[in-house]
Design a protein around this motif. Structure first.
Motif, PDB file in Angstrom:
ATOM      1  N   MET A 290       0.832  -1.204   0.000  1.00 58.76           N
ATOM      2  CA  MET A 290       0.000   0.000   0.000  1.00 58.76           C
ATOM      3  C   MET A 290       0.868   1.256   0.000  1.00 58.76           C
ATOM      4  SD  MET A 290      -2.840   1.203   2.771  1.00 58.76           S
ATOM      5  CE  MET A 290      -1.611   1.395   4.033  1.00 58.76           C
ATOM      6  N   ILE A 291       1.964   1.232   0.755  1.00 59.57           N
ATOM      7  CA  ILE A 291       2.864   2.387   0.790  1.00 59.57           C
ATOM      8  C   ILE A 291       3.494   2.617  -0.579  1.00 59.57           C
ATOM      9  CG2 ILE A 291       5.063   3.202   1.750  1.00 59.57           C
ATOM     10  CD1 ILE A 291       4.202   1.861   4.392  1.00 59.57           C
ATOM     11  N   ILE A 292       3.905   1.552  -1.247  1.00 60.03           N
ATOM     12  CA  ILE A 292       4.478   1.693  -2.590  1.00 60.03           C
ATOM     13  C   ILE A 292       3.442   2.229  -3.569  1.00 60.03           C
ATOM     14  CG2 ILE A 292       5.412   0.422  -4.552  1.00 60.03           C
ATOM     15  CD1 ILE A 292       6.803  -1.386  -2.645  1.00 60.03           C
ATOM     16  N   SER A 293       2.211   1.735  -3.470  1.00 61.14           N
ATOM     17  CA  SER A 293       1.158   2.179  -4.376  1.00 61.14           C
ATOM     18  C   SER A 293       0.805   3.647  -4.146  1.00 61.14           C
ATOM     19  CB  SER A 293      -0.074   1.304  -4.190  1.00 61.14           C
ATOM     20  OG  SER A 293      -1.082   1.683  -5.073  1.00 61.14           O
ATOM     21  N   ILE A 294       0.715   4.050  -2.897  1.00 63.55           N
ATOM     22  CA  ILE A 294       0.396   5.448  -2.596  1.00 63.55           C
ATOM     23  C   ILE A 294       1.531   6.366  -3.025  1.00 63.55           C
ATOM     24  CG2 ILE A 294       0.052   7.063  -0.673  1.00 63.55           C
ATOM     25  CD1 ILE A 294      -1.647   4.899   0.646  1.00 63.55           C
ATOM     26  N   SER A 295       2.773   5.921  -2.850  1.00 62.72           N
ATOM     27  CA  SER A 295       3.890   6.748  -3.319  1.00 62.72           C
ATOM     28  C   SER A 295       3.896   6.850  -4.848  1.00 62.72           C
ATOM     29  CB  SER A 295       5.215   6.200  -2.804  1.00 62.72           C
ATOM     30  OG  SER A 295       5.505   4.972  -3.416  1.00 62.72           O
ATOM     31  N   GLY A 296       3.425   5.809  -5.541  1.00 56.20           N
ATOM     32  CA  GLY A 296       3.309   5.886  -6.988  1.00 56.20           C
ATOM     33  C   GLY A 296       2.252   6.889  -7.427  1.00 56.20           C
ATOM     34  N   ILE A 297       1.110   6.872  -6.766  1.00 54.16           N
ATOM     35  CA  ILE A 297       0.060   7.856  -7.068  1.00 54.16           C
ATOM     36  C   ILE A 297       0.550   9.261  -6.764  1.00 54.16           C
ATOM     37  CG2 ILE A 297      -2.249   8.638  -6.404  1.00 54.16           C
ATOM     38  CD1 ILE A 297      -2.935   5.675  -5.916  1.00 54.16           C
ATOM     39  N   TRP A 298       1.237   9.403  -5.651  1.00 55.58           N
ATOM     40  CA  TRP A 298       1.786  10.692  -5.251  1.00 55.58           C
ATOM     41  C   TRP A 298       2.805  11.175  -6.276  1.00 55.58           C
ATOM     42  CZ3 TRP A 298       6.609  11.865  -2.499  1.00 55.58           C
ATOM     43  CH2 TRP A 298       6.620  13.127  -1.933  1.00 55.58           C
ATOM     44  N   GLY A 299       3.638  10.253  -6.786  1.00 50.23           N
ATOM     45  CA  GLY A 299       4.626  10.618  -7.788  1.00 50.23           C
ATOM     46  C   GLY A 299       4.012  11.076  -9.096  1.00 50.23           C
ATOM     47  N   ILE A 300       2.911  10.456  -9.492  1.00 52.77           N
ATOM     48  CA  ILE A 300       2.239  10.877 -10.727  1.00 52.77           C
ATOM     49  C   ILE A 300       1.618  12.254 -10.555  1.00 52.77           C
ATOM     50  CG2 ILE A 300       0.260  10.405 -12.228  1.00 52.77           C
ATOM     51  CD1 ILE A 300       0.887   7.476 -11.967  1.00 52.77           C
ATOM     52  N   LEU A 301       1.017  12.490  -9.407  1.00 50.59           N
ATOM     53  CA  LEU A 301       0.357  13.770  -9.188  1.00 50.59           C
ATOM     54  C   LEU A 301       1.343  14.924  -9.039  1.00 50.59           C
ATOM     55  CD1 LEU A 301      -2.539  12.721  -6.797  1.00 50.59           C
ATOM     56  CD2 LEU A 301      -2.654  13.233  -9.235  1.00 50.59           C
ATOM     57  N   LEU A 302       2.532  14.654  -8.502  1.00 56.58           N
ATOM     58  CA  LEU A 302       3.485  15.738  -8.280  1.00 56.58           C
ATOM     59  C   LEU A 302       4.419  15.984  -9.456  1.00 56.58           C
ATOM     60  CD1 LEU A 302       4.484  15.277  -4.556  1.00 56.58           C
ATOM     61  CD2 LEU A 302       2.913  16.900  -5.558  1.00 56.58           C
ATOM     62  N   ASN A 303       4.707  14.969 -10.251  1.00 61.73           N
ATOM     63  CA  ASN A 303       5.631  15.127 -11.380  1.00 61.73           C
ATOM     64  C   ASN A 303       4.855  15.180 -12.669  1.00 61.73           C
ATOM     65  OD1 ASN A 303       8.057  15.146 -10.012  1.00 61.73           O
ATOM     66  ND2 ASN A 303       8.076  12.915  -9.856  1.00 61.73           N
ATOM     67  N   ARG A 304       4.482  16.349 -13.057  1.00 55.94           N
ATOM     68  CA  ARG A 304       3.747  16.497 -14.314  1.00 55.94           C
ATOM     69  C   ARG A 304       4.529  17.326 -15.317  1.00 55.94           C
ATOM     70  NH1 ARG A 304      -2.657  17.005 -13.134  1.00 55.94           N
ATOM     71  NH2 ARG A 304      -2.839  14.970 -12.184  1.00 55.94           N
TER      72      ARG A 304
END
Length: 100
Positions: free
Chosen positions: A11-25
């Motif tokens: 879950m931590i890896i998945s949330i960090s992936g979502i966070w990475g997509i939202l922050l790196n545009r």
């Protein structure tokens, strides 16, 4: 073994992936890296479910995930190269102007 700690890790890896997509545009290659980490989280979930239920189906699916990731990377790289040749940049802001 306790599968809860493995699900928490996933879950931590998945949330960090979502966070990475939202922050790196800014550019597309950096946006594709968090997608790969979310595939890793799905893969670890398949393995944990397989081990906890004594079923080989999860391990079978886990062996298919790298194939999907490789296909995604190949198609994404082709799109990057074509976009860079046509536009001269791979910035996400210029991709929004593409009319199809």
């Amino acid at each position: 073994t306790d599968p809860i700690k493995y699900f928490t890790f996933s879950m931590i890896i998945s949330i960090s992936g979502i966070w990475g997509i939202l922050l790196n545009r800014r550019n597309i290659p950096i946006m594709s890296m968090p997608i790969e980490s979310m595939l890793l989280a799905v893969n670890s979930n398949f393995l944990v479910f397989s081990v906890s239920s004594d079923d080989m189906m999860g391990q079978s699916f886990a062996s298919l995930v790298p194939t999907v990731a490789a296909a995604e990377s190949a198609i994404g790289l082709a799109i990057f190269v074509i976009t860079f040749r046509v536009r001269g940049t791979i910035a996400v802001e210029s991709i929004n102007s593409i009319q199809g």
